[in-house]
Structures are given as C-alpha cells and as structure tokens.
Design a protein around this motif. Structure first.
Motif, short mmCIF file in Angstrom:
data_model
loop_
_atom_site.label_atom_id
_atom_site.label_comp_id
_atom_site.label_asym_id
_atom_site.label_seq_id
_atom_site.Cartn_x
_atom_site.Cartn_y
_atom_site.Cartn_z
N ASN A 103 0.70 -1.27 -0.02
CA ASN A 103 -0.14 -0.02 0.00
C ASN A 103 1.04 1.24 0.05
OD1 ASN A 103 -2.38 -1.23 -0.13
ND2 ASN A 103 -2.81 -1.07 2.27
N SER A 104 1.93 1.35 0.72
CA SER A 104 2.76 2.31 0.82
C SER A 104 3.46 2.61 -0.57
CB SER A 104 3.82 2.07 2.19
OG SER A 104 4.61 1.29 1.70
N ALA A 105 3.68 1.62 -1.17
CA ALA A 105 4.65 1.70 -2.45
C ALA A 105 3.59 2.19 -3.46
CB ALA A 105 5.17 0.24 -2.95
N SER B 167 -2.00 8.96 3.49
CA SER B 167 -3.11 9.95 3.85
C SER B 167 -4.42 9.80 3.20
CB SER B 167 -2.71 11.33 3.93
OG SER B 167 -3.55 12.15 4.35
N THR B 168 -4.72 9.64 1.99
CA THR B 168 -5.98 9.60 1.25
C THR B 168 -6.08 8.17 1.06
OG1 THR B 168 -5.15 10.03 -0.75
CG2 THR B 168 -5.90 11.81 0.37
N ILE C 92 -8.35 17.95 5.49
CA ILE C 92 -9.24 18.61 4.42
C ILE C 92 -9.10 17.95 3.20
CG2 ILE C 92 -9.35 20.74 2.76
CD1 ILE C 92 -8.84 22.31 5.24
N MET C 93 -7.56 17.54 2.89
CA MET C 93 -7.47 16.64 1.51
C MET C 93 -8.15 15.33 1.66
SD MET C 93 -5.85 18.54 -0.54
CE MET C 93 -6.65 20.04 0.02
N LYS C 94 -8.30 14.68 2.80
CA LYS C 94 -8.98 13.33 2.99
C LYS C 94 -10.28 13.63 2.41
CE LYS C 94 -6.09 11.36 6.64
NZ LYS C 94 -6.12 11.05 8.02
N LEU D 75 -7.92 7.34 -10.40
CA LEU D 75 -8.04 8.64 -9.64
C LEU D 75 -6.60 8.38 -8.80
CD1 LEU D 75 -8.79 11.39 -8.24
CD2 LEU D 75 -10.18 10.01 -6.80
N ALA D 76 -5.80 9.31 -8.80
CA ALA D 76 -4.67 9.37 -8.03
C ALA D 76 -4.32 10.83 -7.43
CB ALA D 76 -3.38 9.05 -8.82
N ARG D 77 -3.50 10.93 -6.42
CA ARG D 77 -2.90 11.85 -5.76
C ARG D 77 -1.56 12.08 -6.12
NH1 ARG D 77 -2.71 13.47 0.79
NH2 ARG D 77 -2.34 16.02 0.36
#
Length: 379
Positions: A205-207, A212-213, A264-266, A282-284
């Motif tokens: 998941n971290s990779a 955060s989101t 807020i970003m979440k 969708l990506a950040r």
C-alpha cells in the motif's frame, strides 16, 4: 510389618516417580518434534506464502511428526452459523463436505465456548462418551481418537474466526502439556503469518498508494494508465485526463495547520472518489493535485464529470466544528489527440492553469484552450 509396609510404599513411590519421569521424557521428545516441525512453517512464512499454504504446511507437519494425532482448522462466518474446514491432516474429509462445509457437527459446543472466551483452551476428554459429540462418533472411532483440545483465534484483518483443533487417542489424555505446547506453537505460527501478511500489505500500500488519502500514487497511476492506454489503442476508444488542483481559501498559521490540511485533503479525496466510476483512475500526485483518467465515448463526457466534481465541492468541509472552503481548478485533455500520458498530463496541466475564477475548468483541444465542449467544434 512396618518395614514391609515401608518397603511397599517405597516401591509405589518409585513406580510413580518412574511413571512421571517417563511422562517428562515423552513430553521432552514431543517438544523436540514440535520445534523441529516449526522450521518448515517458518520457512513458508519467510517466503510470504499465502495463508492457505501456511495452513496446509501446519497440517503436513502434524501428520509427519504426530501420526496418531488428527488436526484441522475450523473457521466460522460472522453469523456463527456456517462452519467450514480450511485445512486438516485427513480427518477433515470425513467431517465436512467436499466443499469444506461442516453440516453434521457439535458446533453448538464450539459456538457457546467461543462466545464466552476467544482466548481459553477447550479441552474435552472421552469424546465418544459425550452426548454433545455423538454426530462425530463414527468419524472419531474411525480415526481412533477420543480426546480433543482446541484453541480459538480471531484475525480481524483477514476476517478469520475459528478453532485450531487437535484430536488424539485416549492414551494421550494425560499428555495435556504436549497438547498445549503443540497448540501454542501452531498459534504462534498463525500469528506470525498474520503479522507477515499485514506487513506485506502495508508495504504494498505504501508503495502504490498515498498514505494519507488511500488513493493511488503517481507510480500506481502510471502503471495502470499504461494498461488503459493499450486497451484504448486496441479497441479504438477515447480517453480523457483531468488534472485537479485544490485551493484552500484560508491561510493556516496555527500549530495544527498541517493536520487540518491533511484532514481537508482526505475529504476532498473522498468527494472525488464519488465522481469516478470503478473502471476510471484517480490518484493523488502532490499535496494538492489529483489526476483522473476516464474512459469516454464523447468529448462532452469529461465536461459532465468536471461539473460533477465542482458541484461536490460546493459545500464547505467541516473539521472540528470549523468550516473550510476549498475551490478547484480543472484542466482536461484527450486521447487520441495526445498519444502518451506525459503529453496528456502536460496539456491538462496547462489547461488547468488557464481556468478562471468564473470558469473553473478549461479544456485543451488541438492546441487550443476552450472554456466548454461547445468550443471544441468551433474551428
């Protein structure tokens, strides 16, 4: 007479001590077998083997080192009514259907125990004489086992709830310590497997995801977009990329500013997720930039999504009772007008920078910046 009695008592005491010594030796030998059997299971865990492989490995080791024992792993659904056997040393084939479902069973015995305690061992001697186990008498006699010890467990991350169960001949009833040690070893292996898989999941998941989101990160997006682009080329489909920049109306200077921005970003991410379909991306990309990739049939489809996104942000975001306003700027580009993601992203990013306060999105089309889809056909 007294001396004879003392001699007899001494002989009895010696016999008892010898019996206890034999039991200790048996337990020592059993412990050695248990620890030997754990090496292969630890090897499976270190390799990151699936949980099912770990289960099967445990059963194989029991069958190899404790041939007179029978063992199985029983799992139950959330309602507590559907039990199944996940793995076993052989007895599971007679306790369950070919699909692993246990139909005739003393599960009420297990269910009542597991509701009372998810930690205590369940030890039941003389199974064939116990009315609660009569459904399994035929199977228990077939495998010549009459003692059961079971350890309940629950792994919430993987949704597992059930028992690790070991059956043994009646002659093993006095070796309760062996049972306990064997179950302790098996449960440690299960816990290690669970920890290993959780760590692997977090690493993946971290990779691939924004911590955060929870949205895909840039690397994940690029990988999936490459496949989306190949499909579009193969099936002559249209794609659209939307670059979204979030602007917070309030300038934060409080010590908790970063936490507020993150919260807020979440919320922004959750609202954006509701605007995309399952087969879209969708990506950040950065702290305030999000990117979407859409499969579309008509050029106007992207504009519909853009308006839907803007509408989702009309309501303020409430954090700790305080309302915060967030505005968005959107840029849109199209495939096959641009043939690679780098071109699509660059075009959409330039379009986003040309969006105005009144017209919060802008479309790049054949090198022109258009305020809406009607302009796309006006050359």
């Amino acid at each position: 007479m007294t001396n004879e009695l003392s001699t007899h008592e001494m002989q009895v005491k010696i016999a008892q001590l010898e019996q206890q010594l034999d039991q200790v030796r048996n337990e020592r030998d059993a412990m050695s077998l248990i620890y030997d059997s754990s090496y292969q299971i630890l090897h499976y865990i270190a390799e990151g083997a699936p949980t099912a492989t770990i289960f099967d490995g445990m059963m194989d080791q029991i069958d190899r080192y404790f041939p007179s024992y029978q063992a199985c792993l029983m799992l139950v659904d959330e309602s507590g009514s559907q039990w199944r056997v996940e793995a076993g040393t052989g007895i599971e084939h007679d306790l369950a259907t070919p699909s692993g479902v246990i139909e005739d069973y003393p599960m009420q015995y297990f269910t009542s125990h597991i509701e009372q305690s998810k930690e205590c061992l369940l030890f039941v001697p003389n199974l064939t004489q116990n009315p609660s186990w009569r459904e399994w008498n035929k199977v228990l006699n077939q495998y010549d086992v009459d003692v059961c010890i079971a350890q309940p467990f629950q792994f919430e991350d993987e949704g597992f709830l059930g028992y690790m169960v070991v059956f043994a001949p009646s002659s093993e009833a006095q070796n309760i310590n062996v049972f306990k040690r064997l179950l302790d070893c098996l449960m440690h292996m299960l816990n290690l497997s669970n920890l290993r898989q959780n760590a692997q999941t977090r690493l993946l998941n971290s990779a691939n995801h924004d911590p955060s989101t929870g949205l895909a990160n840039r690397y994940n997006f690029n990988t999936n977009f490459s496949m989306m682009l190949k499909d579009a080329k193969r099936h002559f489909q249209r794609l659209s990329v939307i670059v979204i920049e979030a602007h917070q109306a309030k300038d934060f200077s409080a010590p908790a500013a970063e936490e507020i921005k993150d919260s807020i970003m979440k919320v922004v991410a959750k609202r954006l997720q509701k605007s995309v379909r399952d087969n879209d991306l969708l990506a950040r990309f950065t702290e305030s930039e999000f990117v979407m990739a859409l499969r579309i049939k008509h050029l106007e489809d992207s504009e519909i999504i853009a308006n839907k996104i803007l509408q989702s942000m009309e309501d303020g975001i409430i954090i700790d009772g305080q309302e915060y306003k967030v505005s968005l700027s959107l840029g849109i580009s199209y495939y096959p007008e641009h043939s690679s993601f780098s071109e699509l992203y660059s075009a959409a990013n330039h379009a986003k920078n040309n969006a105005t306060e009144e017209q919060k999105y802008c479309i790049e089309y054949h090198g022109r910046f258009c305020k809406d889809s009607a302009d796309l056909y006006d050359f």
